[in-house]
Design an enzyme around this catalytic site. Structure first.
Site, short mmCIF file in Angstrom:
data_model
loop_
_atom_site.label_atom_id
_atom_site.label_comp_id
_atom_site.label_asym_id
_atom_site.label_seq_id
_atom_site.Cartn_x
_atom_site.Cartn_y
_atom_site.Cartn_z
N TYR A 33 10.70 -18.48 -23.21
CA TYR A 33 11.29 -19.49 -24.11
C TYR A 33 10.19 -20.11 -24.95
O TYR A 33 9.54 -21.06 -24.55
CB TYR A 33 12.02 -20.55 -23.28
CG TYR A 33 12.68 -21.64 -24.08
CD1 TYR A 33 13.70 -21.33 -24.99
CD2 TYR A 33 12.33 -22.98 -23.94
CE1 TYR A 33 14.33 -22.33 -25.72
CE2 TYR A 33 12.94 -23.98 -24.67
CZ TYR A 33 13.95 -23.65 -25.55
OH TYR A 33 14.57 -24.64 -26.27
N TYR A 66 18.02 -15.86 -32.23
CA TYR A 66 17.71 -17.05 -31.43
C TYR A 66 18.79 -17.24 -30.39
O TYR A 66 19.98 -17.28 -30.71
CB TYR A 66 17.61 -18.27 -32.34
CG TYR A 66 16.89 -19.41 -31.68
CD1 TYR A 66 15.53 -19.57 -31.85
CD2 TYR A 66 17.56 -20.32 -30.88
CE1 TYR A 66 14.84 -20.61 -31.25
CE2 TYR A 66 16.88 -21.37 -30.26
CZ TYR A 66 15.52 -21.51 -30.46
OH TYR A 66 14.85 -22.54 -29.86
#
Lengths: 377, 125
Positions: free
Chosen positions: A328, A278
């Site tokens: 994203y 992440y």
């Protein structure tokens, strides 16, 4: 009995206007079902995770015309939600509660050309404790993560240039990814000269903002055996929610969820071929590298600067370009690329070894963490 | 940069009564520990926190960021570790050195028109 990921759906991604998040979510589920070689009517479980627009939820069942679901819930653990949904789906199919579970994230924060890209992420609260922080000038994730990153820098000597190596390496991967929004190569000098957002972060330390949706289909290994795609087994999983600020910027939940997930998978960190981390910021990826044990604590900066992370490096990290350069979609960004890599479908960006893939999720201000260990072998 | 407008809610009534008097209130536990003003549970003993205490108003910069905005001048924000222990997310004001590591700071209060008084910190003289 293993749970597996049998389908992956990724919608058109990025500056895609005129569609709502629930529409992206429905598209993503349809794409994932098709990818698996299933029909929508086979889906008997649905887990949703809404992004900043907040409108993807239980209504998705009716949007998709799904009848008599045996599992339906909204999941919210911010950037760790994708990993969490896969974990809950795995437990559901392993227990027999459901047999085919769709897990989906979608968001549409970009409204129209010219609107501030991050505007939806900087909504001001003006009352109470959160209002106090906002009134003091602390109202965006950029600032919160900048405070965390600065603490790592002052403790371990990490530098902006070292963070820049992560941005450069991920852009080099993105150049090989047809799905990536940002594919033009960048240099360390580009990183250093990009405008300040919240020091120590330059623009190129920060993730993109994207409209789109991603879904995966979780089922049992038995069910997946004669479907379209190589089943990606879900071998290990864990979550960690520290609930404590003392380690802010120094240690993340990966330090606990990583070893726990690896133990379940019967593996060690040295066995990991591909790491999809992440990366809301360059710093988040750096901290995760340390906490998972890919390098020693405090050595993330020199490790990144060594050139280990780009194409051809010693560790395949964020091979699609990550949230810094591809798209994203919260935890669905690392998860989607992990499925692609585990299947061996990465094309020009396929990692040379892909037996064992680690996926991280991170939410809040390093408050929520998930780990998955995946393998198609 | 001036602080923004914040309004009180039920959870922040005592705190903003304090800032209006020029006091920085933090939570105080019978076990002797202190906690951040928004804390509900004592980090040391797990008791529910109900009492307030006035902090000395001095502390050390734990970490900081200069936040840039294309339409406004940059603002310096920080996490300050109060001498009693709790952390405060806050704005730093006045003349500041380039390297804020471990800078000693002292609280002041700014009250924009229509809002509550907000604690900010400047370099301790």
């Amino acid at each position: 009995m293993n749970a597996v990921i049998a389908g992956l759906g990724i919608t058109e991604m990025g500056k895609v206007y005129g569609r709502t998040a629930p529409e992206f979510a429905a598209d993503a589920v349809r794409l994932a079902v098709d990818d698996a070689g299933l029909a929508l009517a086979d889906v008997d479980g649905l887990l949703t995770n809404t992004g900043i627009t907040g409108d993807v939820g239980l209504g998705l069942q009716r949007d998709l015309g799904l009848r008599d679901l045996r599992l339906l819930s909204e999941v919210q653990a911010y950037g760790s939600s994708a990993g969490a949904m896969v974990q809950y789906a795995a437990m559901a199919v392993m227990s027999g509660m459901a047999s085919v579970v769709a897990c989906v994230f979608a968001d549409a924060p970009l409204k129209e050309p010219g609107a501030g890209a991050g505007a939806a992420y900087a909504g001001l609260t003006t009352t109470g404790w959160r209002g106090l922080a906002a009134a003091s000038g602390i109202y965006s994730a950029n600032t919160m993560y900048a405070l965390a990153a600065r603490r790592h820098m002052r403790t371990y000597g990490t530098t902006s240039e070292q963070l820049g190596h992560i941005a450069v390496a991920q852009r080099a991967w993105a150049a090989l990814n047809p799905l990536a929004q940002m594919r033009d190569p960048i240099t360390l000098a580009d990183h250093q000269s990009s405008r300040w957002i919240a020091e120590p972060f330059h623009l190129l330390d920060c993730c993109l903002v994207s409209n789109g949706g991603v879904a995966v289909i979780v089922t049992t290994a038995d069910r997946a055996a004669d479907l379209n795609q190589p089943p990606v087994r879900i071998l290990g999983w864990a979550q960690t929610h520290p609930g404590n600020d003392e380690q802010l910027g120094l240690v993340s939940g990966a330090a606990i969820s990583g070893p726990a997930a690896l133990k379940m998978a019967g593996a060690t960190i040295a066995d990991i071929d591909v790491a999809e981390l992440y990366d809301c910021y360059t710093f988040t990826a750096l901290l995760s590298l340390e906490d998972y044990g890919f390098c020693a604590k405090g050595e993330g900066g020199p490790f990144a600067a060594s050139g280990a992370l780009g194409p051809g490096g010693s560790l395949a990290v964020n091979t699609g370009g990550g949230q810094l350069s591809s798209y994203y979609m919260w935890g669905m960004t690392p998860l989607s690329e992990a499925v692609v890599q585990a299947r061996g479908q990465g094309g020009d960006r396929q990692a040379p070894r892909n037996d064992l893939v680690l996926v991280s999720g991170n939410g809040g201000l390093l408050d929520h963490h998930s780990t998955l260990i995946l393998s198609a072998r | 940069m001036p602080v923004g407008i914040v309004r009180r809610d039920a959870a922040t009534t005592e705190f903003f009564d304090g800032t209006a008097r020029g006091e920085l209130l933090i939570r105080s536990c019978a076990c002797g520990a202190f906690a951040a003003p928004q804390a509900r549970t004592c980090p040391a003993c797990g008791c529910e926190l109900t009492a307030w205490a006035a902090a000395a108003g001095t502390g050390t910069v734990e970490t900081w960021s200069i936040v840039h905005n294309r339409k406004l001048p940059p603002v310096t924000v920080a996490i300050v570790r109060l001498d009693e222990g709790p952390w405060m997310q806050t704005q730093l004001v006045g003349d500041l050195p380039d390297d804020l590591r471990d800078l000693r700071v002292r609280v002041a209060f700014e009250q924009p028109q229509g809002g509550e008084a907000v604690p900010v910190f400047g370099a301790a003289g």
